[in-house]
Write a protein that holds these residues in place. Structure first.
Motif, PDB file in Angstrom:
ATOM      1  N   ALA A 213       1.370  -1.462  -0.594  1.00 55.35           N
ATOM      2  CA  ALA A 213      -0.273  -0.116  -0.215  1.00 55.35           C
ATOM      3  C   ALA A 213       0.558   1.186  -0.186  1.00 55.35           C
ATOM      4  O   ALA A 213       0.627   2.318  -0.509  1.00 55.35           O
ATOM      5  N   GLU A 214       2.456   1.443   0.645  1.00 55.64           N
ATOM      6  CA  GLU A 214       3.029   2.482   0.757  1.00 55.64           C
ATOM      7  C   GLU A 214       3.672   2.287  -0.943  1.00 55.64           C
ATOM      8  O   GLU A 214       3.447   3.850  -0.957  1.00 55.64           O
ATOM      9  N   THR A 327       0.515   7.021   7.850  1.00 61.22           N
ATOM     10  CA  THR A 327      -0.312   5.992   6.807  1.00 61.22           C
ATOM     11  C   THR A 327      -1.457   6.033   7.408  1.00 61.22           C
ATOM     12  O   THR A 327      -2.109   6.326   8.408  1.00 61.22           O
ATOM     13  N   HIS A 372      -3.257   5.713   2.099  1.00 61.12           N
ATOM     14  CA  HIS A 372      -3.504   3.961   2.327  1.00 61.12           C
ATOM     15  C   HIS A 372      -4.937   2.943   2.035  1.00 61.12           C
ATOM     16  O   HIS A 372      -4.567   1.449   1.049  1.00 61.12           O
TER      17      HIS A 372
END
Length: 381
Positions: A213-214, A327, A372
Motif C-alpha cells: 500500500a505504501e 499511514t 493507504h
C-alpha cells in the motif's frame, strides 16, 4: 421525485430502445443540454443533447454491452447518459468564437453525484458512475502527446485504481463514435491501446497490483518507482482522515471507533477561538494544523476530523501527513438528504441547511489513489 429503483428501470437490456423522454424527466438538468452548443469542429452533430443520445445509442450497440452484467450495464449506461451533464454550466466562448467546456468532466461527476445521491443510489455503484464521468475522455489522449507529463503506463495504472478500465473504454468508444468530428479512427486507436496496456498490466477489470500500500500511495503521489518493488517504509503516525458533509455522522463514528485517539478538528479549533462557522478560517486552520504537526512529529496515532470535502482541501491534510511518513486511512461518511438536513437542524451549529446544501457543489468523494486505505460508509444512525 425519482428513486433508484425507478432509475434502474430506465436501463435497457441489450437490443431494447431507450426512453429518452423518461431520461429527461428523471434528470431535469439534461433538458439544458438541448440548448447547449458545442464546438462545430469536434461536434458537428450539434447540441449536447443530440450528442448524448448518439453516445447512449452507440454504447448499446457495443458488443461488450451485451456481455456485461446487469449492474455493469446500469453503471456504464448512467455514465454515458450523464457524461456531459455539466457542459451547460461550463460553456465559454473564446475571443475567436470557438466554444469550449473546460472542466466539464470533473464538474459533471459532482453534478451526477448529487442527482444520484438524492435518488438513493447505492454509494459504491454511484461512485463507479461518477468516476467514469470524471475521466471519460482520458483514453482519448493517454497515448497522445501527454498533457500532464505522465506516461501512458502511469495513466493506465492510475485509471485502474479509479474505474473499471473495460467499462471506461466502452464509454470512451461510445463518446467518440457518438459524434461527428475529424480523426475518429485515430482516437479509437488510442482507446484500443489503453485497453491493450491494461490487459498487459493485468488491470483491465481490477486495480493494478502493487507490492504494498505504501508503494502505491507514493507512486500515485509522484514517486519514481516500480509497482512491483516494495518501497522501504518509514514508521510514522497512523492517521484516520475523516471526510464527509457536516451532519453525516463523523463525530459519532470517531467516538465509536477511535474513542481514545487524539482528535484534530477544525470545529474544535473554531470553538476554542470563539469563532462562528466561516469566520477567520485562516486562524482556525493554523491552530488545527499546528496540533496535527505536533502529533505527527511524535509519531502518535490520531484522527483528523473535518469535512475535507474537495480533493484540493483534502490534499493539504494528506500531503502534510505523508510528508511525516504517516499511514493514512480515509473514512468517508454520508447520509441521505433527509437524514442530513434533519440532523443538522437539531445540532448546535451556525451552519444553516441552505448553506449545507450549498456545499454539495464541492463534494468530491475520495479516490483509492489518495491514501493507504479508503472506506466509503453510509451512516443510518
Amino acid at each position: 421525485m425519482w428513486n433508484w429503483k425507478n432509475l434502474q428501470a430506465l436501463v435497457p437490456p441489450p437490443g431494447a430502445e431507450v426512453d429518452f423522454t423518461a431520461c429527461l424527466d428523471a434528470f431535469p438538468s439534461l433538458k439544458l443540454a438541448k440548448t447547449t452548443p458545442q464546438d462545430p469542429v469536434y461536434h458537428a452533430e450539434g447540441d449536447v443533447w443530440t450528442h448524448t443520445q448518439m453516445v447512449v445509442r452507440a454504447l448499446l450497440e457495443d458488443a461488450h454491452y451485451m456481455q456485461i452484467t446487469a449492474q455493469e450495464r446500469e453503471t456504464v449506461f448512467f455514465a454515458a447518459l450523464l457524461h456531459d451533464v455539466a457542459k451547460c454550466s461550463t460553456t465559454v466562448v473564446g475571443d475567436d468564437g470557438r466554444i469550449a467546456q473546460p472542466g466539464h468532466s470533473r464538474r459533471g461527476a459532482v453534478d451526477a453525484r448529487i442527482a444520484l445521491w438524492e435518488a438513493g443510489a447505492p454509494v459504491l455503484q454511484r461512485e463507479d458512475i461518477c468516476r467514469l464521468i470524471a475521466v471519460h475522455q482520458v483514453p482519448f489522449f493517454a497515448f497522445a502527446e501527454s498533457r500532464c507529463g505522465h506516461s501512458p503506463e502511469f495513466i493506465v495504472r492510475e485509471l485502474s485504481w479509479q474505474v473499471d478500465v473495460h467499462l471506461l473504454c466502452m464509454l470512451a468508444r461510445a463518446d467518440i463514435v457518438g459524434r461527428i468530428c475529424p480523426d475518429v479512427e485515430g482516437v479509437l486507436v488510442n482507446i484500443d491501446l489503453v485497453r491493450e496496456m491494461a490487459e498487459e498490466e493485468g488491470c483491465l477489470r481490477t486495480p493494478r497490483a502493487f507490492a504494498s500500500a505504501e508503494t502505491a500511495v507514493r507512486y500515485f503521489h509522484g514517486a519514481q518507482l516500480h509497482p512491483d518493488y516494495a518501497l522501504h517504509e518509514e514508521w510514522g503516525s497512523d492517521v484516520v482522515l475523516m471526510c464527509g458533509l457536516p451532519a453525516s455522522g463523523k463525530n459519532t463514528w470517531v467516538a465509536s471507533h477511535c474513542a481514545d485517539w487524539p482528535v484534530v478538528s477544525f470545529d474544535d479549533a473554531r470553538a476554542e477561538l470563539g469563532l462562528r462557522h466561516g469566520q477567520n478560517d485562516g486562524a482556525v486552520a493554523h491552530r488545527a494544523i499546528d496540533k496535527a504537526k505536533g502529533l505527527l512529529r511524535d509519531k502518535r496515532r490520531f484522527v483528523w476530523n473535518a469535512t475535507h470535502l474537495s480533493r484540493q482541501m483534502r490534499g493539504k491534510s494528506l500531503d502534510l501527513c505523508l510528508d511525516y511518513g504517516a499511514t493514512v486511512r480515509l473514512v468517508h461518511l454520508e447520509a441521505s438528504k433527509a437524514e442530513l438536513l434533519a440532523r443538522n437542524s437539531k445540532r448546535d451549529t451556525t451552519l444553516t441547511n441552505a448553506a449545507l446544501l450549498g456545499m454539495l457543489h464541492k463534494w468530491e468523494v475520495p479516490l483509492p489513489t489518495e491514501a493507504h486505505a479508503l472506506e466509503l460508509l453510509v451512516n443510518h444512525n
